[in-house]
Design a protein around this motif. Structure first.
Motif, PDB file in Angstrom:
ATOM      1  N   LEU A 175     -10.127 -28.655 -16.844  1.00 15.59           N
ATOM      2  CA  LEU A 175     -10.789 -27.361 -16.657  1.00 15.59           C
ATOM      3  C   LEU A 175     -11.537 -27.251 -15.334  1.00 15.59           C
ATOM      4  CD1 LEU A 175     -12.284 -26.674 -20.202  1.00 15.59           C
ATOM      5  CD2 LEU A 175     -10.357 -25.530 -19.125  1.00 15.59           C
ATOM      6  N   ALA A 176     -11.649 -28.342 -14.586  1.00 16.31           N
ATOM      7  CA  ALA A 176     -12.443 -28.323 -13.353  1.00 16.31           C
ATOM      8  C   ALA A 176     -11.935 -27.270 -12.382  1.00 16.31           C
ATOM      9  CB  ALA A 176     -12.428 -29.704 -12.705  1.00 16.31           C
ATOM     10  N   SER A 177     -10.600 -27.217 -12.199  1.00 16.35           N
ATOM     11  CA  SER A 177     -10.039 -26.239 -11.262  1.00 16.35           C
ATOM     12  C   SER A 177     -10.235 -24.822 -11.780  1.00 16.35           C
ATOM     13  CB  SER A 177      -8.549 -26.513 -11.038  1.00 16.35           C
ATOM     14  OG  SER A 177      -7.831 -26.428 -12.261  1.00 16.35           O
ATOM     15  N   ARG A 178     -10.145 -24.634 -13.097  1.00 17.09           N
ATOM     16  CA  ARG A 178     -10.347 -23.296 -13.670  1.00 17.09           C
ATOM     17  C   ARG A 178     -11.795 -22.849 -13.510  1.00 17.09           C
ATOM     18  NH1 ARG A 178      -5.948 -23.536 -12.897  1.00 17.09           N
ATOM     19  NH2 ARG A 178      -4.145 -23.465 -14.310  1.00 17.09           N
ATOM     20  N   LYS A 179     -12.730 -23.768 -13.676  1.00 17.76           N
ATOM     21  CA  LYS A 179     -14.134 -23.413 -13.480  1.00 17.76           C
ATOM     22  C   LYS A 179     -14.406 -23.044 -12.022  1.00 17.76           C
ATOM     23  CE  LYS A 179     -16.095 -26.030 -17.340  1.00 17.76           C
ATOM     24  NZ  LYS A 179     -17.048 -27.063 -17.774  1.00 17.76           N
ATOM     25  N   TYR A 180     -13.741 -23.747 -11.104  1.00 15.48           N
ATOM     26  CA  TYR A 180     -13.895 -23.424  -9.686  1.00 15.48           C
ATOM     27  C   TYR A 180     -13.336 -22.034  -9.401  1.00 15.48           C
ATOM     28  CZ  TYR A 180     -13.602 -23.970  -4.612  1.00 15.48           C
ATOM     29  OH  TYR A 180     -13.741 -23.804  -3.265  1.00 15.48           O
ATOM     30  N   GLU A 181     -12.176 -21.727  -9.998  1.00 18.99           N
ATOM     31  CA  GLU A 181     -11.596 -20.394  -9.834  1.00 18.99           C
ATOM     32  C   GLU A 181     -12.504 -19.333 -10.431  1.00 18.99           C
ATOM     33  OE1 GLU A 181      -7.817 -20.657 -11.689  1.00 18.99           O
ATOM     34  OE2 GLU A 181      -6.959 -21.996 -10.165  1.00 18.99           O
ATOM     35  N   GLN A 182     -13.139 -19.670 -11.574  1.00 17.02           N
ATOM     36  CA  GLN A 182     -14.048 -18.726 -12.199  1.00 17.02           C
ATOM     37  C   GLN A 182     -15.215 -18.380 -11.268  1.00 17.02           C
ATOM     38  OE1 GLN A 182     -16.672 -20.462 -14.877  1.00 17.02           O
ATOM     39  NE2 GLN A 182     -17.653 -18.546 -15.486  1.00 17.02           N
ATOM     40  N   LYS A 183     -15.766 -19.394 -10.616  1.00 25.09           N
ATOM     41  CA  LYS A 183     -16.881 -19.155  -9.705  1.00 25.09           C
ATOM     42  C   LYS A 183     -16.455 -18.271  -8.538  1.00 25.09           C
ATOM     43  CE  LYS A 183     -19.231 -23.503 -10.803  1.00 25.09           C
ATOM     44  NZ  LYS A 183     -19.655 -24.839 -10.300  1.00 25.09           N
ATOM     45  N   ILE A 184     -15.238 -18.493  -8.032  1.00 22.50           N
ATOM     46  CA  ILE A 184     -14.740 -17.660  -6.929  1.00 22.50           C
ATOM     47  C   ILE A 184     -14.551 -16.220  -7.394  1.00 22.50           C
ATOM     48  CG2 ILE A 184     -12.784 -17.277  -5.379  1.00 22.50           C
ATOM     49  CD1 ILE A 184     -12.440 -20.298  -5.244  1.00 22.50           C
ATOM     50  N   MET A 185     -13.968 -16.049  -8.596  1.00 23.77           N
ATOM     51  CA  MET A 185     -13.746 -14.701  -9.117  1.00 23.77           C
ATOM     52  C   MET A 185     -15.064 -13.976  -9.342  1.00 23.77           C
ATOM     53  SD  MET A 185     -10.521 -14.213  -9.197  1.00 23.77           S
ATOM     54  CE  MET A 185     -10.455 -12.719 -10.184  1.00 23.77           C
ATOM     55  N   ASN A 186     -16.101 -14.691  -9.738  1.00 16.61           N
ATOM     56  CA  ASN A 186     -17.409 -14.057  -9.930  1.00 16.61           C
ATOM     57  C   ASN A 186     -17.993 -13.547  -8.622  1.00 16.61           C
ATOM     58  OD1 ASN A 186     -17.429 -14.520 -12.699  1.00 16.61           O
ATOM     59  ND2 ASN A 186     -18.460 -16.493 -12.520  1.00 16.61           N
ATOM     60  N   LEU A 187     -17.603 -14.173  -7.516  1.00 15.47           N
ATOM     61  CA  LEU A 187     -18.129 -13.768  -6.210  1.00 15.47           C
ATOM     62  C   LEU A 187     -17.308 -12.664  -5.554  1.00 15.47           C
ATOM     63  CD1 LEU A 187     -19.038 -17.240  -4.633  1.00 15.47           C
ATOM     64  CD2 LEU A 187     -20.625 -15.480  -5.423  1.00 15.47           C
ATOM     65  N   ILE A 188     -16.055 -12.477  -5.991  1.00 18.91           N
ATOM     66  CA  ILE A 188     -15.160 -11.543  -5.315  1.00 18.91           C
ATOM     67  C   ILE A 188     -15.715 -10.122  -5.247  1.00 18.91           C
ATOM     68  CG2 ILE A 188     -12.963 -10.319  -5.641  1.00 18.91           C
ATOM     69  CD1 ILE A 188     -11.638 -12.988  -6.075  1.00 18.91           C
ATOM     70  N   PRO A 189     -16.279  -9.544  -6.342  1.00 17.71           N
ATOM     71  CA  PRO A 189     -16.829  -8.178  -6.217  1.00 17.71           C
ATOM     72  C   PRO A 189     -17.885  -8.064  -5.119  1.00 17.71           C
ATOM     73  CG  PRO A 189     -16.655  -8.806  -8.519  1.00 17.71           C
ATOM     74  CD  PRO A 189     -16.390 -10.039  -7.730  1.00 17.71           C
ATOM     75  N   PHE A 190     -18.765  -9.055  -5.015  1.00 18.78           N
ATOM     76  CA  PHE A 190     -19.784  -9.026  -3.967  1.00 18.78           C
ATOM     77  C   PHE A 190     -19.143  -9.113  -2.581  1.00 18.78           C
ATOM     78  CE2 PHE A 190     -21.995 -10.561  -7.713  1.00 18.78           C
ATOM     79  CZ  PHE A 190     -23.186  -9.850  -7.684  1.00 18.78           C
ATOM     80  N   LEU A 191     -18.140  -9.958  -2.448  1.00 19.04           N
ATOM     81  CA  LEU A 191     -17.495 -10.134  -1.154  1.00 19.04           C
ATOM     82  C   LEU A 191     -16.745  -8.880  -0.733  1.00 19.04           C
ATOM     83  CD1 LEU A 191     -16.108 -13.783  -1.595  1.00 19.04           C
ATOM     84  CD2 LEU A 191     -18.146 -13.053  -0.335  1.00 19.04           C
ATOM     85  N   ILE A 192     -16.089  -8.220  -1.691  1.00 18.88           N
ATOM     86  CA  ILE A 192     -15.354  -6.997  -1.364  1.00 18.88           C
ATOM     87  C   ILE A 192     -16.298  -5.901  -0.890  1.00 18.88           C
ATOM     88  CG2 ILE A 192     -13.983  -5.115  -2.341  1.00 18.88           C
ATOM     89  CD1 ILE A 192     -12.600  -7.163  -4.123  1.00 18.88           C
ATOM     90  N   VAL A 193     -17.386  -5.714  -1.662  1.00 13.02           N
ATOM     91  CA  VAL A 193     -18.348  -4.670  -1.285  1.00 13.02           C
ATOM     92  C   VAL A 193     -19.019  -5.008   0.041  1.00 13.02           C
ATOM     93  CG1 VAL A 193     -20.478  -3.507  -1.965  1.00 13.02           C
ATOM     94  CG2 VAL A 193     -18.721  -3.981  -3.675  1.00 13.02           C
ATOM     95  N   ALA A 194     -19.362  -6.279   0.251  1.00 15.70           N
ATOM     96  CA  ALA A 194     -19.968  -6.677   1.523  1.00 15.70           C
ATOM     97  C   ALA A 194     -19.016  -6.425   2.682  1.00 15.70           C
ATOM     98  CB  ALA A 194     -20.359  -8.153   1.470  1.00 15.70           C
ATOM     99  N   TYR A 195     -17.738  -6.707   2.478  1.00 13.62           N
ATOM    100  CA  TYR A 195     -16.730  -6.471   3.536  1.00 13.62           C
ATOM    101  C   TYR A 195     -16.636  -4.984   3.876  1.00 13.62           C
ATOM    102  CZ  TYR A 195     -12.147  -6.023   5.730  1.00 13.62           C
ATOM    103  OH  TYR A 195     -11.128  -5.709   6.594  1.00 13.62           O
ATOM    104  N   LEU A 196     -16.606  -4.135   2.822  1.00 14.37           N
ATOM    105  CA  LEU A 196     -16.514  -2.700   3.057  1.00 14.37           C
ATOM    106  C   LEU A 196     -17.778  -2.163   3.734  1.00 14.37           C
ATOM    107  CD1 LEU A 196     -14.813  -1.498  -0.247  1.00 14.37           C
ATOM    108  CD2 LEU A 196     -13.797  -1.604   2.031  1.00 14.37           C
ATOM    109  N   GLN A 197     -18.915  -2.723   3.394  1.00 15.65           N
ATOM    110  CA  GLN A 197     -20.153  -2.260   4.018  1.00 15.65           C
ATOM    111  C   GLN A 197     -20.204  -2.634   5.499  1.00 15.65           C
ATOM    112  OE1 GLN A 197     -23.272  -3.857   1.538  1.00 15.65           O
ATOM    113  NE2 GLN A 197     -23.311  -2.061   0.205  1.00 15.65           N
ATOM    114  N   VAL A 198     -19.592  -3.756   5.838  1.00 14.75           N
ATOM    115  CA  VAL A 198     -19.572  -4.174   7.248  1.00 14.75           C
ATOM    116  C   VAL A 198     -18.531  -3.390   8.035  1.00 14.75           C
ATOM    117  CG1 VAL A 198     -19.056  -6.107   8.797  1.00 14.75           C
ATOM    118  CG2 VAL A 198     -20.477  -6.474   6.774  1.00 14.75           C
ATOM    119  N   THR A 199     -17.347  -3.209   7.460  1.00 19.96           N
ATOM    120  CA  THR A 199     -16.244  -2.566   8.184  1.00 19.96           C
ATOM    121  C   THR A 199     -16.276  -1.045   8.088  1.00 19.96           C
ATOM    122  OG1 THR A 199     -14.801  -2.805   6.244  1.00 19.96           O
ATOM    123  CG2 THR A 199     -14.764  -4.577   7.891  1.00 19.96           C
TER     124      THR A 199
END
Length: 239
Positions: A175-199
């Protein structure tokens, strides 16, 4: 329970996360006040995670204890002396500041005060919340009262506990790789909005500072928190 340092660390992290969410979803630090329950939720989740980690460590250390106790019984020690000698062995193996070392110091004091070993083990099982320790303590108590083969019982219990710990370790590895993917997926909404706010500056301005925008962002926050909690339960498997 948290230690003083742990509480200060995780309280600061929880408050920082709450400030980030308040600014990200509402662009207002005043939103921190109604969002403070999120900091409490963060503290509770961290307390549960630390408790689970401690129970897993104690289960592993307890397995080493009963294996060493079984070896002592085979060498001719009495049951109490076998456990006391085993306690010294696991202290050297895991360190004097380990969980099992603290429990063995408590157990030594109890034995010196003529408290039966089975009672001390039952108390350890209840306080630890580790199912393997509770099961062992109950079987040990029955075997000792009935004059059963305590040495064989200890060896079998150590084997069963060891198998469970090994299976748990294999599951955590898978499950280690799945937990790592989970953490990345939890950050994706913030990263998308941050990208749109910058661009695309001002793209999300319509969502801030007005009742309709606050309702929409609150709904988004609720969906995000539900997805966050659900993803955590999916990758949290108990053995």
């Amino acid at each position: 329970m948290f230690s003083g340092k742990e509480f200060a660390l995780y309280a600061a992290q929880g408050l920082g996360l709450t400030v980030l969410i308040a600014w990200f979803f509402y662009r207002s630090l005043w939103a921190v006040l109604p969002l403070l329950p999120l900091a409490v939720l963060f503290l509770r989740r961290m307390q549960e995670r630390l408790g689970k980690d401690r129970r897993e460590k104690l289960a592993l250390q307890f397995r080493d204890l009963i294996l060493a106790a079984a070896a002592g019984l085979q060498a001719g020690y009495s049951v109490e002396n076998a456990f006391l000698t085993a306690g010294e062995d696991v202290e050297r193996l895991h360190g004097t500041d380990s969980l099992i070392a603290g429990e063995m110091r408590f157990m030594r004091r109890g034995i010196r005060n003529n408290i039966p070993l089975e009672q001390l083990l039952l108390d350890l099982g209840r306080r630890s919340g580790v199912g393997d320790v509770e099961d062992f303590a109950e079987v040990f108590s029955i075997a000792k009262r009935s004059g059963g083969a305590v040495c064989d019982m200890i060896r079998r219990s150590a084997a069963v506990t060891g198998d469970k710990i090994e299976i748990s370790g294999e599951i955590r590895t898978l499950l280690a790789s799945r937990k790592y993917e989970q953490k990345i997926m939890n950050l994706i909404p913030f990263l998308i909005v941050a990208y749109l706010q910058v661009t695309s500056k001002g793209f999300f301005d319509v969502l801030y500072g007005n009742p309709a925008g606050i309702l929409i962002m609150t709904a988004c926050l609720g969906v995000y928190l539900a997805a966050f909690l659900l993803s955590g339960k999916i990758v949290d498997i108990e053995v």
